[in-house]
Design a protein around this motif. Structure first.
Motif, PDB file in Angstrom:
ATOM      1  N   GLU A 126       0.827  -1.217   0.000  1.00  0.00           N
ATOM      2  CA  GLU A 126       0.000   0.000   0.000  1.00  0.00           C
ATOM      3  C   GLU A 126       0.858   1.263   0.000  1.00  0.00           C
ATOM      4  O   GLU A 126       0.375   2.348  -0.308  1.00  0.00           O
ATOM      5  CB  GLU A 126      -0.970  -0.001   1.188  1.00  0.00           C
ATOM      6  CG  GLU A 126      -1.884  -1.201   1.106  1.00  0.00           C
ATOM      7  CD  GLU A 126      -3.114  -1.130   1.981  1.00  0.00           C
ATOM      8  OE1 GLU A 126      -3.568  -0.031   2.327  1.00  0.00           O
ATOM      9  OE2 GLU A 126      -3.621  -2.214   2.320  1.00  0.00           O
ATOM     10  N   ASN A 178      -2.129  -7.755  -0.195  1.00  0.00           N
ATOM     11  CA  ASN A 178      -3.162  -8.165   0.780  1.00  0.00           C
ATOM     12  C   ASN A 178      -3.078  -9.651   1.103  1.00  0.00           C
ATOM     13  O   ASN A 178      -3.063 -10.480   0.204  1.00  0.00           O
ATOM     14  CB  ASN A 178      -4.562  -7.897   0.214  1.00  0.00           C
ATOM     15  CG  ASN A 178      -4.882  -6.434   0.173  1.00  0.00           C
ATOM     16  OD1 ASN A 178      -4.232  -5.676  -0.533  1.00  0.00           O
ATOM     17  ND2 ASN A 178      -5.887  -6.019   0.923  1.00  0.00           N
ATOM     18  N   GLU A 187     -12.656  -7.640  10.309  1.00  0.00           N
ATOM     19  CA  GLU A 187     -12.986  -6.296   9.817  1.00  0.00           C
ATOM     20  C   GLU A 187     -12.363  -6.111   8.430  1.00  0.00           C
ATOM     21  O   GLU A 187     -12.704  -5.177   7.727  1.00  0.00           O
ATOM     22  CB  GLU A 187     -12.447  -5.212  10.765  1.00  0.00           C
ATOM     23  CG  GLU A 187     -10.934  -5.165  10.816  1.00  0.00           C
ATOM     24  CD  GLU A 187     -10.383  -4.169  11.809  1.00  0.00           C
ATOM     25  OE1 GLU A 187     -11.141  -3.340  12.349  1.00  0.00           O
ATOM     26  OE2 GLU A 187      -9.166  -4.239  12.071  1.00  0.00           O
ATOM     27  N   LEU A 189     -11.562  -7.352   4.437  1.00  0.00           N
ATOM     28  CA  LEU A 189     -12.557  -7.785   3.440  1.00  0.00           C
ATOM     29  C   LEU A 189     -12.914  -9.274   3.519  1.00  0.00           C
ATOM     30  O   LEU A 189     -14.090  -9.619   3.684  1.00  0.00           O
ATOM     31  CB  LEU A 189     -12.072  -7.461   2.014  1.00  0.00           C
ATOM     32  CG  LEU A 189     -13.075  -7.898   0.936  1.00  0.00           C
ATOM     33  CD1 LEU A 189     -14.258  -6.957   0.870  1.00  0.00           C
ATOM     34  CD2 LEU A 189     -12.423  -7.996  -0.428  1.00  0.00           C
ATOM     35  N   PRO A 204     -21.102  -5.931   2.535  1.00  0.00           N
ATOM     36  CA  PRO A 204     -20.967  -4.542   2.071  1.00  0.00           C
ATOM     37  C   PRO A 204     -19.749  -4.327   1.172  1.00  0.00           C
ATOM     38  O   PRO A 204     -18.606  -4.427   1.607  1.00  0.00           O
ATOM     39  CB  PRO A 204     -20.801  -3.756   3.385  1.00  0.00           C
ATOM     40  CG  PRO A 204     -20.232  -4.741   4.350  1.00  0.00           C
ATOM     41  CD  PRO A 204     -20.645  -6.111   3.927  1.00  0.00           C
ATOM     42  N   TYR A 206     -17.650  -1.706  -1.114  1.00  0.00           N
ATOM     43  CA  TYR A 206     -17.473  -0.251  -1.251  1.00  0.00           C
ATOM     44  C   TYR A 206     -17.507   0.154  -2.727  1.00  0.00           C
ATOM     45  O   TYR A 206     -16.837  -0.481  -3.557  1.00  0.00           O
ATOM     46  CB  TYR A 206     -16.121   0.201  -0.686  1.00  0.00           C
ATOM     47  CG  TYR A 206     -15.884  -0.078   0.781  1.00  0.00           C
ATOM     48  CD1 TYR A 206     -16.918  -0.442   1.634  1.00  0.00           C
ATOM     49  CD2 TYR A 206     -14.602   0.039   1.297  1.00  0.00           C
ATOM     50  CE1 TYR A 206     -16.675  -0.693   2.978  1.00  0.00           C
ATOM     51  CE2 TYR A 206     -14.350  -0.197   2.649  1.00  0.00           C
ATOM     52  CZ  TYR A 206     -15.390  -0.573   3.481  1.00  0.00           C
ATOM     53  OH  TYR A 206     -15.137  -0.818   4.793  1.00  0.00           O
ATOM     54  N   ARG A 213      -7.037  -5.959  -5.850  1.00  0.00           N
ATOM     55  CA  ARG A 213      -6.018  -6.314  -4.854  1.00  0.00           C
ATOM     56  C   ARG A 213      -5.401  -7.639  -5.286  1.00  0.00           C
ATOM     57  O   ARG A 213      -6.059  -8.450  -5.955  1.00  0.00           O
ATOM     58  CB  ARG A 213      -6.649  -6.482  -3.450  1.00  0.00           C
ATOM     59  CG  ARG A 213      -7.349  -5.220  -2.903  1.00  0.00           C
ATOM     60  CD  ARG A 213      -6.333  -4.143  -2.571  1.00  0.00           C
ATOM     61  NE  ARG A 213      -6.894  -2.944  -1.939  1.00  0.00           N
ATOM     62  CZ  ARG A 213      -7.275  -1.846  -2.607  1.00  0.00           C
ATOM     63  NH1 ARG A 213      -7.190  -1.803  -3.928  1.00  0.00           N
ATOM     64  NH2 ARG A 213      -7.732  -0.796  -1.953  1.00  0.00           N
ATOM     65  N   ASN A 248     -12.509  -6.717  -6.178  1.00  0.00           N
ATOM     66  CA  ASN A 248     -13.203  -7.133  -4.953  1.00  0.00           C
ATOM     67  C   ASN A 248     -14.456  -7.937  -5.277  1.00  0.00           C
ATOM     68  O   ASN A 248     -14.757  -8.935  -4.621  1.00  0.00           O
ATOM     69  CB  ASN A 248     -13.578  -5.904  -4.114  1.00  0.00           C
ATOM     70  CG  ASN A 248     -12.347  -5.188  -3.585  1.00  0.00           C
ATOM     71  OD1 ASN A 248     -11.279  -5.794  -3.492  1.00  0.00           O
ATOM     72  ND2 ASN A 248     -12.492  -3.920  -3.248  1.00  0.00           N
ATOM     73  N   ARG A 272     -15.071   4.153   0.237  1.00  0.00           N
ATOM     74  CA  ARG A 272     -14.056   4.613   1.204  1.00  0.00           C
ATOM     75  C   ARG A 272     -13.409   5.894   0.658  1.00  0.00           C
ATOM     76  O   ARG A 272     -13.040   5.919  -0.528  1.00  0.00           O
ATOM     77  CB  ARG A 272     -13.025   3.493   1.336  1.00  0.00           C
ATOM     78  CG  ARG A 272     -11.786   3.831   2.099  1.00  0.00           C
ATOM     79  CD  ARG A 272     -10.760   2.700   2.004  1.00  0.00           C
ATOM     80  NE  ARG A 272     -11.035   1.611   2.911  1.00  0.00           N
ATOM     81  CZ  ARG A 272     -10.376   0.445   2.896  1.00  0.00           C
ATOM     82  NH1 ARG A 272      -9.412   0.225   2.024  1.00  0.00           N
ATOM     83  NH2 ARG A 272     -10.659  -0.497   3.754  1.00  0.00           N
ATOM     84  N   HIS A 275     -10.054   5.891  -1.683  1.00  0.00           N
ATOM     85  CA  HIS A 275      -9.937   4.445  -1.935  1.00  0.00           C
ATOM     86  C   HIS A 275      -8.997   4.139  -3.107  1.00  0.00           C
ATOM     87  O   HIS A 275      -9.296   4.496  -4.251  1.00  0.00           O
ATOM     88  CB  HIS A 275     -11.341   3.912  -2.242  1.00  0.00           C
ATOM     89  CG  HIS A 275     -11.471   2.434  -2.188  1.00  0.00           C
ATOM     90  ND1 HIS A 275     -12.662   1.786  -2.366  1.00  0.00           N
ATOM     91  CD2 HIS A 275     -10.560   1.463  -1.966  1.00  0.00           C
ATOM     92  CE1 HIS A 275     -12.488   0.486  -2.260  1.00  0.00           C
ATOM     93  NE2 HIS A 275     -11.205   0.270  -2.025  1.00  0.00           N
ATOM     94  N   TYR A 332     -20.838   0.647   9.475  1.00  0.00           N
ATOM     95  CA  TYR A 332     -21.616   0.244   8.302  1.00  0.00           C
ATOM     96  C   TYR A 332     -22.996   0.890   8.280  1.00  0.00           C
ATOM     97  O   TYR A 332     -23.524   1.170   7.208  1.00  0.00           O
ATOM     98  CB  TYR A 332     -21.687  -1.281   8.180  1.00  0.00           C
ATOM     99  CG  TYR A 332     -20.350  -1.821   7.774  1.00  0.00           C
ATOM    100  CD1 TYR A 332     -19.884  -1.657   6.475  1.00  0.00           C
ATOM    101  CD2 TYR A 332     -19.508  -2.409   8.704  1.00  0.00           C
ATOM    102  CE1 TYR A 332     -18.634  -2.085   6.102  1.00  0.00           C
ATOM    103  CE2 TYR A 332     -18.249  -2.847   8.348  1.00  0.00           C
ATOM    104  CZ  TYR A 332     -17.821  -2.684   7.037  1.00  0.00           C
ATOM    105  OH  TYR A 332     -16.572  -3.090   6.681  1.00  0.00           O
TER     106      TYR A 332
HETATM  107  P1  TYD Z   1      -9.216  -4.328   3.341  1.00  0.00           P
HETATM  108  O1  TYD Z   1      -9.369  -5.764   3.673  1.00  0.00           O
HETATM  109  O2  TYD Z   1      -9.650  -3.293   4.325  1.00  0.00           O
HETATM  110  O3  TYD Z   1      -7.693  -4.133   2.921  1.00  0.00           O
HETATM  111  P2  TYD Z   1      -6.953  -2.830   2.261  1.00  0.00           P
HETATM  112  O4  TYD Z   1      -7.858  -1.670   2.286  1.00  0.00           O
HETATM  113  O5  TYD Z   1      -5.802  -2.687   3.191  1.00  0.00           O
HETATM  114  O6  TYD Z   1      -6.575  -3.267   0.872  1.00  0.00           O
HETATM  115  O7  TYD Z   1      -9.989  -4.037   1.981  1.00  0.00           O
HETATM  116  C1  TYD Z   1      -9.687  -4.746   0.791  1.00  0.00           C
HETATM  117  C2  TYD Z   1     -10.544  -4.171  -0.325  1.00  0.00           C
HETATM  118  O8  TYD Z   1     -11.911  -4.452  -0.044  1.00  0.00           O
HETATM  119  C3  TYD Z   1     -10.454  -2.661  -0.439  1.00  0.00           C
HETATM  120  O9  TYD Z   1     -10.550  -2.317  -1.818  1.00  0.00           O
HETATM  121  C4  TYD Z   1     -11.670  -2.151   0.307  1.00  0.00           C
HETATM  122  C5  TYD Z   1     -12.694  -3.259   0.070  1.00  0.00           C
HETATM  123  N1  TYD Z   1     -13.678  -3.477   1.143  1.00  0.00           N
HETATM  124  C6  TYD Z   1     -15.051  -3.532   0.836  1.00  0.00           C
HETATM  125  O10 TYD Z   1     -15.465  -3.358  -0.327  1.00  0.00           O
HETATM  126  N2  TYD Z   1     -15.927  -3.769   1.848  1.00  0.00           N
HETATM  127  C7  TYD Z   1     -15.522  -3.950   3.148  1.00  0.00           C
HETATM  128  O11 TYD Z   1     -16.399  -4.154   4.037  1.00  0.00           O
HETATM  129  C8  TYD Z   1     -14.128  -3.904   3.436  1.00  0.00           C
HETATM  130  C9  TYD Z   1     -13.632  -4.092   4.833  1.00  0.00           C
HETATM  131  C10 TYD Z   1     -13.235  -3.672   2.398  1.00  0.00           C
END
Ligand code: TYD
Ligand code: NAD
Length: 342
Positions: A126, A178, A187, A189, A204, A206, A213, A248, A272, A275, A332
């Motif tokens: 990241e 990741n 918490e 993904l 959920p 985003y 990833r 995702n 996010r 993002h 959420y």
């Molecule tokens: P995350 O697991 O938080 O890892 P990072 O942000 O460090 O890569 O998130 C992985 C991807 O999944 C990221 O693009 C954000 C997305 N995401 C969702 O769509 N929904 C969720 O509830 C979460 C936690 C992440």
């Protein structure tokens, strides 16, 4: 060899300690962990009673404690301890700066004074920020972090680099993509999606779900860390990744297919802030120099992860209770509410 492992009660740290002690039964591990919300000592029940494993609860920001632990014949440090969740860093970055920057500095300074043989700093892809389609970041790529989490990790990478250049400190940095697998706090993904699907809850996603990833099964990351600890060149950075970024939505749909759960459980929520669209690392260096290759592809890794969360419902229940439940419901709830206001 005796290792000081920091953050060993979290996801990757606990997988690494179990892996390392099985692979090197003649070595010992001293695990220093503050036990934040993300930690769970149950992750280490398999090794807790072994003579070559010891746990100390404490903060890497405490120079006296860190110094006294290093004086216990520690030869090498593997540094995982960090605040790691991007969404939490967006809500409040203070703990990220304290642990990830000041904590890493405290550890570096104590390890330099002690004269350790090796310091492995576990960082993340990241730090390179979001990459355009088709591009991969090699170890020379500029650091362009987007979130406060990524910025705090990039800051700690630069401190490590400065110690190597200024003091000839024998540190190596890894930047992995990741991770997923057993014992990941739900918490992030994948464990969130797997456990929500098993509980019949919404999943959920985003924004449009097209963020990419490069998912690495945690065991592959642990093998990479072991290789770098053993043979990585001091002062160098090694990227680690599968080399096959996926969106995702693709990954969540694979999980739902494995679980035979309806795709209707997917729910799109507000994106996010900041993002990152796409992470992708060039892993040629670790493959060429250290002969590391990932062994677990996404299909197999997801099936193994699903099987693990399915058979560890008590672990999941504990992780999803208490402080986390309050956080999750508020977080959420707000994401859904703001979506309906758009
Ligand atoms: P995350 O697991 O938080 O890892 P990072 O942000 O460090 O890569 O998130 C992985 C991807 O999944 C990221 O693009 C954000 C997305 N995401 C969702 O769509 N929904 C969720 O509830 C979460 C936690 C992440
Ligand atoms: P995690 O959040 O599951 O665990 C972090 C651990 O650090 C917890 O046990 C916590 O109690 C401990 N900790 C936090 N602050 C501390 C402090 N001040 N003193 C001592 N211990 C403290 O994290 P993780 O996902 O296992 O990540 C471990 C490391 O790997 C982090 O440095 C992270 O940046 C890096 N990393 C993670 C991923 C990933 O996908 N999870 C990918 C690449 C790199």
């Amino acid at each position: 060899m005796k290792l000081l492992v920091t953050g060993g009660a979290g996801f990757i740290g606990s997988n690494f300690i179990r892996y390392f002690l099985d692979a090197h039964p003649d070595c010992s591990v001293l695990n220093l962990d503050k036990l934040t919300y993300a930690a769970n000592l149950d992750n280490l029940s398999e090794v807790a009673s072994r003579a070559n494993y010891q746990f100390v609860q404490g903060d890497i920001c405490d120079p006296e404690l860190v110094g006294s632990l290093l004086r216990q014949d520690v030869e090498a440090v593997v540094h995982f301890a960090a605040e790691t969740h991007v969404d939490r860093s967006i809500a409040d970055a203070r703990a990220f700066v304290e642990t990830n920057v000041v904590g890493t500095y405290t550890l570096l300074e104590a390890a330099r004074r002690k004269g350790v043989r090796r310091f492995l700093h576990v960082s993340t892809d990241e730090v390179y920020g979001s990459l355009a389609p088709g591009r991969e970041a090699d170890e020379q790529a500029p650091l362009q972090p987007s979130s406060p989490y990524a910025a705090s990790k990039a800051s700690s990478d630069l401190l490590v680099r400065s110690f190597c250049r200024t003091y000839g400190f024998p540190a190596v940095i890894t930047r992995c993509s990741n991770n997923y697998g057993p014992y990941q706090f739900p918490e992030k993904l994948l464990p969130l999606m797997i456990t929500n699907a098993l509980e019949g809850k919404k999943l959920p996603i985003y924004g449009d779900g097209l963020n990419e990833r490069d998912w690495v099964f945690v065991e592959d990351h642990c093998r990479a860390l072991d290789r770098v600890l053993d043979a990585g060149r001091p002062g160098e950075v090694y990227n680690v990744g599968l080399g096959k970024p996926a969106t995702n939505l693709e990954v969540v749909r694979m999980v739902l297919r494995i679980l035979e759960v309806s795709q209707d459980q997917i729910e799109f929520v507000i994106d996010r802030p900041g993002h990152d669209r796409r992470y992708a690392v060039d892993t040629g260096k670790i493959r060429r120099e250290l002969g590391w290759e990932p062994k677990v592809d996404l299909e197999e890794g997801l099936a193994r992860a699903v099987k693990w969360y399915r058979s560890h419902s008590d672990w999941v229940k504990k992780a999803k209770s208490g402080e986390y439940r309050l956080y999750y419901e508020r977080f959420y709830g707000n994401r859904r509410a703001s979506l309906t206001q758009l």
